[in-house]
Scaffold this active site. Structure first.
Site, PDB file in Angstrom:
ATOM      1  N   TYR A 152      -6.966  -0.056   3.352  1.00 12.98           N
ATOM      2  CA  TYR A 152      -7.594  -0.448   2.089  1.00 12.98           C
ATOM      3  C   TYR A 152      -7.591  -1.965   1.952  1.00 12.98           C
ATOM      4  O   TYR A 152      -8.253  -2.523   1.081  1.00 12.98           O
ATOM      5  CB  TYR A 152      -6.874   0.209   0.908  1.00 12.98           C
ATOM      6  CG  TYR A 152      -7.785   0.479  -0.264  1.00 12.98           C
ATOM      7  CD1 TYR A 152      -8.849   1.368  -0.141  1.00 12.98           C
ATOM      8  CD2 TYR A 152      -7.597  -0.165  -1.474  1.00 12.98           C
ATOM      9  CE1 TYR A 152      -9.699   1.609  -1.208  1.00 12.98           C
ATOM     10  CE2 TYR A 152      -8.442   0.080  -2.546  1.00 12.98           C
ATOM     11  CZ  TYR A 152      -9.489   0.964  -2.403  1.00 12.98           C
ATOM     12  OH  TYR A 152     -10.340   1.188  -3.453  1.00 12.98           O
ATOM     13  N   LYS A 159      -6.161  -4.001  -6.861  1.00  9.18           N
ATOM     14  CA  LYS A 159      -6.143  -2.814  -7.722  1.00  9.18           C
ATOM     15  C   LYS A 159      -4.804  -2.693  -8.447  1.00  9.18           C
ATOM     16  O   LYS A 159      -4.742  -2.214  -9.592  1.00  9.18           O
ATOM     17  CB  LYS A 159      -6.419  -1.553  -6.898  1.00  9.18           C
ATOM     18  CG  LYS A 159      -7.861  -1.392  -6.472  1.00  9.18           C
ATOM     19  CD  LYS A 159      -8.756  -1.047  -7.663  1.00  9.18           C
ATOM     20  CE  LYS A 159     -10.146  -0.648  -7.220  1.00  9.18           C
ATOM     21  NZ  LYS A 159     -11.017  -0.244  -8.342  1.00  9.18           N
TER      22      LYS A 159
END
Length: 263
Positions: A152, A159
């Site tokens: 990711y 995030k």
């Protein structure tokens, strides 16, 4: 009156990509429940797609990296909707054209751009929409579960910043309103956006084995939770990150998974 009580209320939906996206599923449910929908997209191509998916619904162009465009969006919404009862923040971007690199090799240019689009846009939208939020409006930011998957990339820490921001926004708005801010942290899903992440498919298949039910998380399940958080029925929930992952995060040491990993 339905349980959700969203009929006739106004919701701004950002980031609809296609029929596989969480934002689309959220908008579809809200529409079926009688809500008034307003959309914001980054570019003209996406504007045409959303207009095709939701005919007769306003679709505004807004590049969230340009503050004047967010101000213009707020002005248009004030004129067209008068007040907003809910905002779905579904905006994220990471420059992966060169593939996934080790986290320590992340450049400032990439990190800054992704932070501006994926994180700071929540603050900017909230600030400019402040005066047209209904007194008890709900803001939901789509985030990720606590997998911390290597592929990711640097979007993971960004995030995490998004998750933290909902608490500080809730505090910041509390002196003058009951506007709520929450993050919805979803486990791996089969979406077009996730499919573009190198190695994501393997993560998705592995995550399915980790769920307590041994069945992958569905986009509609995440959308259902988002609609609940956007509705007044979740009035007691704010400054919180809600994880929707079918029990995956509680099951890393499932015996079958451990045995297979040690085989």
């Amino acid at each position: 009156m339905s349980f959700l009580n969203v009929t006739g209320k106004n919701f701004l939906i950002t980031g609809v990509a296609n029929k596989k996206s969480i934002a689309y599923a959220v908008a579809k449910i809200l529409s079926e429940e009688g809500a008034n929908l307003f959309f914001s997209v980054q570019g003209e191509a996406q504007q045409l797609k959303v207009q095709d998916l939701f005919p007769a619904r306003p679709v505004y162009l807004c590049d969230v990296m340009i503050d004047e465009q967010i101000k213009s969006l707020a002005s248009l919404l004030k004129n067209d909707a008068h007040e907003i009862h809910g905002l779905l923040h579904s905006i994220a971007f990471a420059n992966l054209k060169d593939g996934i690199r080790p986290f320590h090799e992340t450049t400032w240019e990439d990190f800054a751009q992704a932070s501006h689009i994926s994180l700071y846009s929540l603050l900017a939208l909230s600030r400019h929409l402040k005066d047209i939020f209904a007194p008890k409006a709900s803001v939901v930011a789509l985030s990720i579960s606590n997998t911390r998957a290597t592929n990711y990339g640097y979007l993971g820490p960004i995030k995490a910043g998004l998750d933290s921001s909902v608490a500080f926004l809730s505090k910041s708005f509390s002196p003058f309103s009951e506007v709520r801010f929450n993050a919805l942290c979803a486990g791996p899903l089969k979406t077009s956006a996730s499919a573009g992440i190198p190695g994501y498919v393997k993560n998705y298949l592995f995550a399915e084995k980790l769920t307590l039910r041994k069945r992958a998380l569905a986009t509609e399940e995440v959308a259902n939770a988002a609609v609940f958080l956007l509705s007044e029925r979740s009035s007691g929930i704010t400054a919180t990150s809600v994880v929707v992952d079918a029990g995956m995060s509680a099951n890393y040491f499932d015996e079958a998974v451990v045995d297979k990993g040690l085989a």
